[in-house]
Write a protein that holds these residues in place. Sequence first.
Motif, PDB file in Angstrom:
ATOM      1  N   ARG A  28       0.830  -1.207   0.000  1.00 56.40           N
ATOM      2  CA  ARG A  28       0.000   0.000   0.000  1.00 56.40           C
ATOM      3  C   ARG A  28       0.858   1.248   0.000  1.00 56.40           C
ATOM      4  N   LYS A  33       7.918   1.336   0.258  1.00 57.50           N
ATOM      5  CA  LYS A  33       8.481   0.594  -0.882  1.00 57.50           C
ATOM      6  C   LYS A  33       9.647   1.364  -1.509  1.00 57.50           C
ATOM      7  N   SER A  34       9.413   2.657  -1.770  1.00 56.27           N
ATOM      8  CA  SER A  34      10.468   3.455  -2.410  1.00 56.27           C
ATOM      9  C   SER A  34      11.654   3.626  -1.475  1.00 56.27           C
ATOM     10  N   ALA A  35      11.371   3.870  -0.212  1.00 50.73           N
ATOM     11  CA  ALA A  35      12.470   4.080   0.740  1.00 50.73           C
ATOM     12  C   ALA A  35      13.345   2.830   0.831  1.00 50.73           C
ATOM     13  N   PHE A  45      18.924   6.738   3.029  1.00 52.46           N
ATOM     14  CA  PHE A  45      17.493   6.886   3.323  1.00 52.46           C
ATOM     15  C   PHE A  45      17.088   8.281   2.900  1.00 52.46           C
ATOM     16  N   ILE A  46      16.128   8.355   2.022  1.00 48.84           N
ATOM     17  CA  ILE A  46      15.609   9.657   1.586  1.00 48.84           C
ATOM     18  C   ILE A  46      14.147   9.685   1.991  1.00 48.84           C
ATOM     19  N   ASP A  50       8.118  10.929  -4.715  1.00 52.20           N
ATOM     20  CA  ASP A  50       6.891  11.176  -5.463  1.00 52.20           C
ATOM     21  C   ASP A  50       6.098   9.873  -5.505  1.00 52.20           C
ATOM     22  N   PRO A  51       4.929   9.848  -4.860  1.00 53.97           N
ATOM     23  CA  PRO A  51       4.180   8.600  -4.777  1.00 53.97           C
ATOM     24  C   PRO A  51       3.598   8.143  -6.102  1.00 53.97           C
ATOM     25  N   ASP A 137      11.985   0.983  13.055  1.00 51.20           N
ATOM     26  CA  ASP A 137      12.431   2.057  13.951  1.00 51.20           C
ATOM     27  C   ASP A 137      11.255   2.740  14.636  1.00 51.20           C
ATOM     28  N   MET A 138      10.049   2.512  14.118  1.00 49.63           N
ATOM     29  CA  MET A 138       8.846   3.122  14.705  1.00 49.63           C
ATOM     30  C   MET A 138       8.114   2.113  15.600  1.00 49.63           C
ATOM     31  N   CYS A 166      15.393   3.217   7.301  1.00 49.36           N
ATOM     32  CA  CYS A 166      16.289   4.270   7.779  1.00 49.36           C
ATOM     33  C   CYS A 166      17.302   3.754   8.792  1.00 49.36           C
TER      34      CYS A 166
HETATM   35  N1  GTP Z   1      10.515   6.092  10.172  1.00 47.58           N
HETATM   36  C1  GTP Z   1      10.505   5.513   8.961  1.00 47.58           C
HETATM   37  N2  GTP Z   1       9.904   6.119   7.920  1.00 47.58           N
HETATM   38  C2  GTP Z   1       9.927   5.493   6.740  1.00 47.58           C
HETATM   39  C3  GTP Z   1      10.552   4.246   6.528  1.00 47.58           C
HETATM   40  N3  GTP Z   1      10.369   3.889   5.247  1.00 47.58           N
HETATM   41  C4  GTP Z   1       9.680   4.874   4.671  1.00 47.58           C
HETATM   42  N4  GTP Z   1       9.399   5.827   5.563  1.00 47.58           N
HETATM   43  C5  GTP Z   1       8.630   7.052   5.347  1.00 47.58           C
HETATM   44  O1  GTP Z   1       7.312   6.671   5.005  1.00 47.58           O
HETATM   45  C6  GTP Z   1       6.793   7.537   3.982  1.00 47.58           C
HETATM   46  C7  GTP Z   1       6.364   6.729   2.786  1.00 47.58           C
HETATM   47  O2  GTP Z   1       7.531   6.089   2.259  1.00 47.58           O
HETATM   48  P1  GTP Z   1       7.602   5.674   0.724  1.00 47.58           P
HETATM   49  O3  GTP Z   1       8.881   4.977   0.512  1.00 47.58           O
HETATM   50  O4  GTP Z   1       7.267   6.821  -0.169  1.00 47.58           O
HETATM   51  O5  GTP Z   1       6.402   4.629   0.677  1.00 47.58           O
HETATM   52  P2  GTP Z   1       5.822   3.904  -0.599  1.00 47.58           P
HETATM   53  O6  GTP Z   1       5.359   2.583  -0.141  1.00 47.58           O
HETATM   54  O7  GTP Z   1       6.796   3.935  -1.717  1.00 47.58           O
HETATM   55  O8  GTP Z   1       4.579   4.786  -0.902  1.00 47.58           O
HETATM   56  P3  GTP Z   1       4.014   5.243  -2.350  1.00 47.58           P
HETATM   57  O9  GTP Z   1       5.177   5.838  -3.092  1.00 47.58           O
HETATM   58  O10 GTP Z   1       2.959   6.235  -1.983  1.00 47.58           O
HETATM   59  O11 GTP Z   1       3.466   4.013  -2.996  1.00 47.58           O
HETATM   60  C8  GTP Z   1       7.905   8.541   3.659  1.00 47.58           C
HETATM   61  O12 GTP Z   1       7.674   9.715   4.389  1.00 47.58           O
HETATM   62  C9  GTP Z   1       9.158   7.846   4.158  1.00 47.58           C
HETATM   63  O13 GTP Z   1      10.122   8.752   4.592  1.00 47.58           O
HETATM   64  C10 GTP Z   1      11.198   3.632   7.653  1.00 47.58           C
HETATM   65  O14 GTP Z   1      11.754   2.531   7.603  1.00 47.58           O
HETATM   66  N5  GTP Z   1      11.128   4.305   8.836  1.00 47.58           N
END
Ligand code: GTP
Length: 266
Positions: A28, A33-35, A45-46, A50-51, A137-138, A166
Amino acid sequence: MASVFGKPRAGSGPPSAPLEVNLAVLGRRGAGKSALTVKFLTKRFISEYDPNLEDTYSSEETVDHQPVHLRVMDTADLDTPRNCERYLNWAHAFLVVYSVDSRQSFEGSSSYLELLALHAKETQRGYPALLLGNKLDMAQYRQVTKAEGAALAGRFGCLFFEVSACLDFAHVQHVFHEAVREARRELERSPLARPLFISEDRAPGHPVPLTARPGLASCTFNTLSTVSLKEMPAVAQAKLVTVKSSRAQSKRKAPTLTLLKGFKIF
Ligand SMILES: Nc1nc2c(ncn2[C@@H]2O[C@H](COP(=O)(O)OP(=O)(O)OP(=O)(O)O)[C@@H](O)[C@H]2O)c(=O)[nH]1
């Protein structure tokens, strides 16, 4: 290089060619996923992406001393699986991601595992999947226990890991390499090792709609017996980015610029 994993696989080219593995990262929105993908590819870790972008990245990896040409599709479904053929018929293995601090994302990951199980049943092939509980980490804001994650993975017979995009790079890398190992095992078992695209010229009346569950309504595919198989065309909307060797980046001999998800990474 002699294969340390037995006979060469169909689709992996001559014995000295690197093994080709396609991984799709599903889950979801907001699960990370992107991170996770960017962490694996760049060790960084960024926090914002862009979703709406769906990218397929390419990276040269070494897994168990074997060169692997790895492609990773960071999918961008909205809230449910959509137009799933683009990854179902392309990937050798799947990383299904949820966030440990989101019950909703956990329920979403269940829909994806269900989708993969249905696809495997219809095509009579194995589609290795790994379930990842991200944002470890959360953990203080947990909505999903580790036991629940393990139980869901057990129900679908897949590996399970809790990770954080991260925190430790080595753990994220380990998870992606485990996916490569799973894909490799399946490629060695299966005669149909190349990513396939199922063409439209099918026998009428045989499409198999995945409408058994809400959230899968938009996914329709066909049984292999009624269709012709072709190589996967370029993924629509996908931008292929070759990630230069991470070693070269870490040595910082020259500033290597790579564009990932619209971010410049040096
Ligand atoms: N604390 C924390 N935040 C995370 C982690 N992974 C991702 N995030 C945050 O969660 C949010 C969503 O991360 P994305 O990687 O864009 O998630 P996604 O699944 O790719 O989401 P979409 O691109 O919308 O499909 C961002 O603000 C990230 O910085 C993590 O391991 N820890």
